[in-house]
Design an enzyme around this catalytic site. Structure first.
Site, short mmCIF file in Angstrom:
data_model
loop_
_atom_site.label_atom_id
_atom_site.label_comp_id
_atom_site.label_asym_id
_atom_site.label_seq_id
_atom_site.Cartn_x
_atom_site.Cartn_y
_atom_site.Cartn_z
N CYS A 95 0.84 -1.18 0.08
CA CYS A 95 0.19 -0.07 -0.15
C CYS A 95 0.71 1.26 0.06
O CYS A 95 1.48 1.61 -0.97
CB CYS A 95 -0.96 -0.07 1.22
SG CYS A 95 -2.51 0.78 0.90
N HIS A 190 -3.80 -5.57 2.10
CA HIS A 190 -3.47 -5.59 3.42
C HIS A 190 -4.20 -6.86 4.27
O HIS A 190 -4.87 -7.47 3.49
CB HIS A 190 -4.01 -4.65 4.35
CG HIS A 190 -3.32 -3.08 4.04
ND1 HIS A 190 -2.33 -2.55 4.70
CD2 HIS A 190 -3.83 -2.01 3.13
CE1 HIS A 190 -2.02 -1.40 4.10
NE2 HIS A 190 -2.97 -1.00 3.38
N1 GLN Z 1 -2.08 7.08 1.66
C1 GLN Z 1 -2.25 5.94 0.58
C2 GLN Z 1 -3.66 6.11 -0.07
O1 GLN Z 1 -4.59 6.11 0.68
C3 GLN Z 1 -1.95 4.63 1.05
C4 GLN Z 1 -2.81 4.25 2.06
C5 GLN Z 1 -2.59 2.80 2.68
O2 GLN Z 1 -1.48 2.54 2.95
N2 GLN Z 1 -3.60 2.14 3.26
O3 GLN Z 1 -3.63 5.88 -1.34
#
Ligand code: GLN
Length: 248
Positions: A95, A190
Site C-alpha cells: 500500500c 493488507h
Molecule cells: N495513503 C495512501 C492512499 O490512501 C496509502 C494508504 C495505505 O497505506 N492504506 O492511497
C-alpha cells in the site's frame, strides 16, 4: 547449519496499517516450522536502513503524512536502494510502501510526494477511496486474497502481481493489482497479506533464501488453518444466494 535469513521491517513506527507486521511474523514462523531461523531487524524512522545488510525487506502501509516522512528518509539512500533492487534484493512493499517505489504519489491537493523511483510507476490520489475485499490471480502463486483501502490510483507498465478477480486493484480500471519486478513484490493487499496467502509467503521466502545463498528448498507445510481462512474469505466474497444454491 545455515545462517539466519536477515529480514528488515522498515519503519514499523510509521508504516503499520492493518497489521502489516503480521507479514513478518508469518515469514519468521514459516521458516521456523522448517527448522530455519530468521533474524528480524526493526528499523525505526530515526535509523538509517542499509539495503546491503538484508536478505529481504518489508515496507508496510501508512497514511499520507507518514508516507511523506518515510519518503524523505528513504530518498537519502535512494541510489543504494536502486542498485540493490537491480541486483535482486527481495522487497515486499504494501500500500503506502508500494506507492513509494514509484516516481511520486500525488496528494489530493496536487502536491507530489517523491518516491524512490525504483519503478516506472506513478500514483495519483482520487475519490472515492478504493475499499473492500480483493482477490487476484497470480501466475506465480495462484489466487491471492485480502483487503484494500487506498485513495491512490497507481499505474505502471511492469507486470502486475496479479489480475483482479474481484475488488479494485491498482486503479479500479485496468484489472491489474500490484507489481512484480525482479524480486520486488508490490501490492495494495493488507489485512495482513501473508498469513492468508501461504503460497505467496513461501514464494517470497524461497526468493530471499536463494538471494542470500542459503541452500534450502522449502518443502510444503500442512497449512490447514490457512486454507480454512481462505475458504471463509471466499464464502464471504460470494453472495449468500450463491452459497445457498451450492448447499445440498
Ligand atoms: N495513503 C495512501 C492512499 O490512501 C496509502 C494508504 C495505505 O497505506 N492504506 O492511497
Amino acid at each position: 547449519m545455515n545462517r539466519p535469513l536477515c529480514i528488515a521491517h522498515l519503519y514499523p513506527d510509521l508504516l503499520n496499517l492493518y497489521a502489516d507486521k503480521g507479514n513478518i511474523l508469518t515469514l519468521k514462523r514459516r521458516l521456523e516450522w522448517r527448522g530455519l531461523e530468521a533474524q528480524v531487524t526493526l528499523v525505526t524512522s530515526s535509523e538509517e536502513a542499509r539495503p546491503g545488510d538484508y536478505d529481504l525487506v518489508l515496507l508496510g502501509g501508512g497514511s499520507d503524512r507518514e508516507q511523506e516522512i518515510v519518503s524523505r528518509t528513504l530518498r537519502r539512500s535512494r541510489d543504494e536502494w536502486k542498485a540493490a533492487v537491480e541486483d535482486g534484493l527481495p522487497l515486499l512493499a504494501v500500500c503506502g510502501g508500494y506507492q513509494l517505489l514509484g516516481e511520486y504519489y500525488q496528494l489530493p491537493d496536487g502536491t507530489k510526494v517523491p518516491g524512490l523511483e525504483l519503478l516506472d510507476m506513478v500514483t495519483v490520489a482520487g475519490s472515492p477511496r478504493l475499499i473492500g475485499n480483493v482477490a487476484i490471480e497470480s501466475d506465480e502463486c495462484g489466487t491471492i486474497v485480502g483487503f484494500e483501502n487506498h485513495g491512490g490510483r497507481t499505474t505502471h507498465h511492469h507486470a502486475p502481481l496479479g489480475k483482479v478477480i474481484s475488488g479494485h486493484g491498482n486503479n479500479g480500471t485496468d484489472g491489474h493489482e500490484g507489481v512484480r519486478y525482479k524480486n520486488v513484490f508490490g501490492t495494495y493487499i493488507h489485512g495482513p497479506l501473508l498469513p492468508k496467502n501461504p503460497a505467496l509467503a513461501d514464494f517470497i521466502l524461497q526468493t530471499a533464501l536463494d538471494y542470500a545463498g542459503i541452500d534450502v528448498k522449502l518443502e510444503p507445510l500442512d497449512d490447514e488453518l490457512e486454507k480454512a481462512a481462505r475458504t471463509a474469505f471466499q464464502v464471504r466474497r460470494m453472495n449468500l444466494s450463491e452459497v445457498a444454491a451450492q448447499t445440498p
